[in-house]
Design a protein around this motif. Sequence first.
Motif, PDB file in Angstrom:
ATOM      1  N   ASP B 100       9.327   4.831   1.659  1.00 49.94           N
ATOM      2  CA  ASP B 100       8.693   6.142   1.544  1.00 49.94           C
ATOM      3  C   ASP B 100       8.408   6.396   0.069  1.00 49.94           C
ATOM      4  OD1 ASP B 100       9.128   9.206   3.236  1.00 49.94           O
ATOM      5  OD2 ASP B 100       8.412   9.038   1.166  1.00 49.94           O
ATOM      6  N   ALA B 101       7.159   6.625  -0.230  1.00 54.78           N
ATOM      7  CA  ALA B 101       6.737   6.714  -1.632  1.00 54.78           C
ATOM      8  C   ALA B 101       7.251   7.958  -2.341  1.00 54.78           C
ATOM      9  CB  ALA B 101       5.212   6.651  -1.717  1.00 54.78           C
ATOM     10  N   HIS B 102       7.906   8.845  -1.611  1.00 53.07           N
ATOM     11  CA  HIS B 102       8.506   9.989  -2.283  1.00 53.07           C
ATOM     12  C   HIS B 102       9.818   9.619  -2.980  1.00 53.07           C
ATOM     13  CE1 HIS B 102       5.792  11.792   0.713  1.00 53.07           C
ATOM     14  NE2 HIS B 102       5.607  12.726  -0.204  1.00 53.07           N
ATOM     15  N   THR B 109       4.303   4.298   1.091  1.00 55.60           N
ATOM     16  CA  THR B 109       4.935   4.624   2.359  1.00 55.60           C
ATOM     17  C   THR B 109       4.501   3.580   3.379  1.00 55.60           C
ATOM     18  OG1 THR B 109       4.946   6.972   1.817  1.00 55.60           O
ATOM     19  CG2 THR B 109       5.139   6.377   4.151  1.00 55.60           C
TER      20      THR B 109
END
Lengths: 314, 268
Positions: B100-102, B109
């Motif tokens: 997840d790119a967060h 993601t």
Amino acid sequence: MRAAFSEVLVAAAKANPNVLLLTGDHGYALFDAFRKECPEQYVNCGIAEQNMVGVAAGLAKGGFLPIVYGLSAFVPMRVLEQIKIDVCYESLKVIFIGDGAGVVYSHLGSSHQCVEDIAALRAIPNLAIYSPADRHELTYTMQTAMASSQASYLRMGKADLGDVHSTMPDSDMQTILPILVRDNAKNLILATGSMVSTALKLASQRHDVDVYSVPCIKPMAKNHIYELCKNRDNILSLEEHSIYGGLGSCISEIIAGDIICNFKKIGINDKFSKYCGDYHYLMDYHELSYQKIETLLNNEFNAQHDSTIDIVRA
Amino acid sequence: MTQVFDAKSLRKTVLDMAFSGATVHIGCAFSIIEIMAVLYRNHLRFPDDAHAHPNRDYLVLSKGHGVMAQYACLHEKGWLSSADIKNYFNNGTQLKGLADAHVPGVEVTSGSLGHGLSVGVGMAYGAQRRKTNQMCYAIVGDGEINEGSIWEAALFASHFKLDNLIVVVDENGFQAMGSTDEVLKLGNIMEKFTAFGFESIQLDGHDESQIDDAIHQLKSKKNGKPKAIIAKTIKGKGISFMENNNIWHYTRLSSETYAAAMAELEEK
């Protein structure tokens, strides 16, 4: 409208070298000016739309502003998941252009027609949805999308129906645009895209109906819609899109259970285009021709509805 | 603390996470441990040690279900805390079961397979357009390359001459429901990437010196070709009862299997 689209694209690319136009091998003739003026910013990604949207996300992460062009049957329909995960989940700014929305490609059949794009996209967060009615709204919505910090989808439908505005809307992000407004009209048509032109023509034959264009489907100006819908006898929504999940559905969500009136959604009534024919033939087949809507409108507007109950019908 | 990215320590971190969170995909993480270790130790450049530095190298974990291997590296980088590792899968925490790119240090993601490579290709293409010297490394699973979008991305990478892209295929021979031969035969993956215009190398994906040499060799070649490393790996590598046993795609650790796995790592 397509000329306006080309103009606004070229202007945007010239103003910002980070603007890149990505196409899935579509846009014959439409991008002649762009390719001539900004050849380095034109990227033909080939007939590979899923990858194109992923690439757009990667470019957006690297500081570019990708404008992803395709037929609406493919962008967004074929790449819905890439739009959701690669772009919107990560709050990236990518502008998607879906050309030929509705039944524009009438002779090609349902594979190239798209009457479900708004429904499919509405439920995805971080994405604005625009549906311009003429070249002025096209410019207006494109400029709004360019200025926005989030992703946008611009639905480009039948493009040669003429203008519904005399000039570019002079409003500050106003999203419901008056087309024909009378004093104390008890009836209201809210239309979007190609159907605004039809709505204007219909209303010109009567004195008791207001017409507004809804170029911004999401975010929708809910309060404005609510105020416009209050104290009406009849409200019609008109769209070249399925009656499920489009403009009509948006309006019904706003007024249902609260505003008492006769409300009818007019759009593609949950069926594919079974037959081949020109655009006008198919619009008639889907009961969206001027004549068929005029008959329906007269029946609805002239009937005495029981105003003591809330009738929201599809 | 010196960052060594020791494979045994990384596997221990994965086991700790998997046990704490009662999670699956252990075998999927273990097959890419050495690949991750070599990339983080020797190749990925993060100016100012900033995970979001605009001139960083990109590591795209396209097979997002192997993310625990990356979490272990991000923990060693200091971008994830020990609490992040300990509280894996607790309600309200940040780390999910898929990339997840967060999460700081996670670029894309993924987990919905076939997405990450395209995004990585877009990042590599952007770096090429900006004329930076950034590299993009994308790890894809062999099962993942069932997805058509992978081959769309391969065509694009080759057409646009992305010689700053190194795709690492984790060829562990298994996917969720069985061996890759049983599910959807892939044939010779290296030949396929070569046919798509990649410069390709096949190697032992658990031999760190082979991986390191290959990456040095490939990234120095600015020949207009994207690169592919076909890493022959073992799903579940490092724990005897997990190796090539596909139940460890979906099996959770019990107290007994956790202890046995940890004991085995300690012995090595």
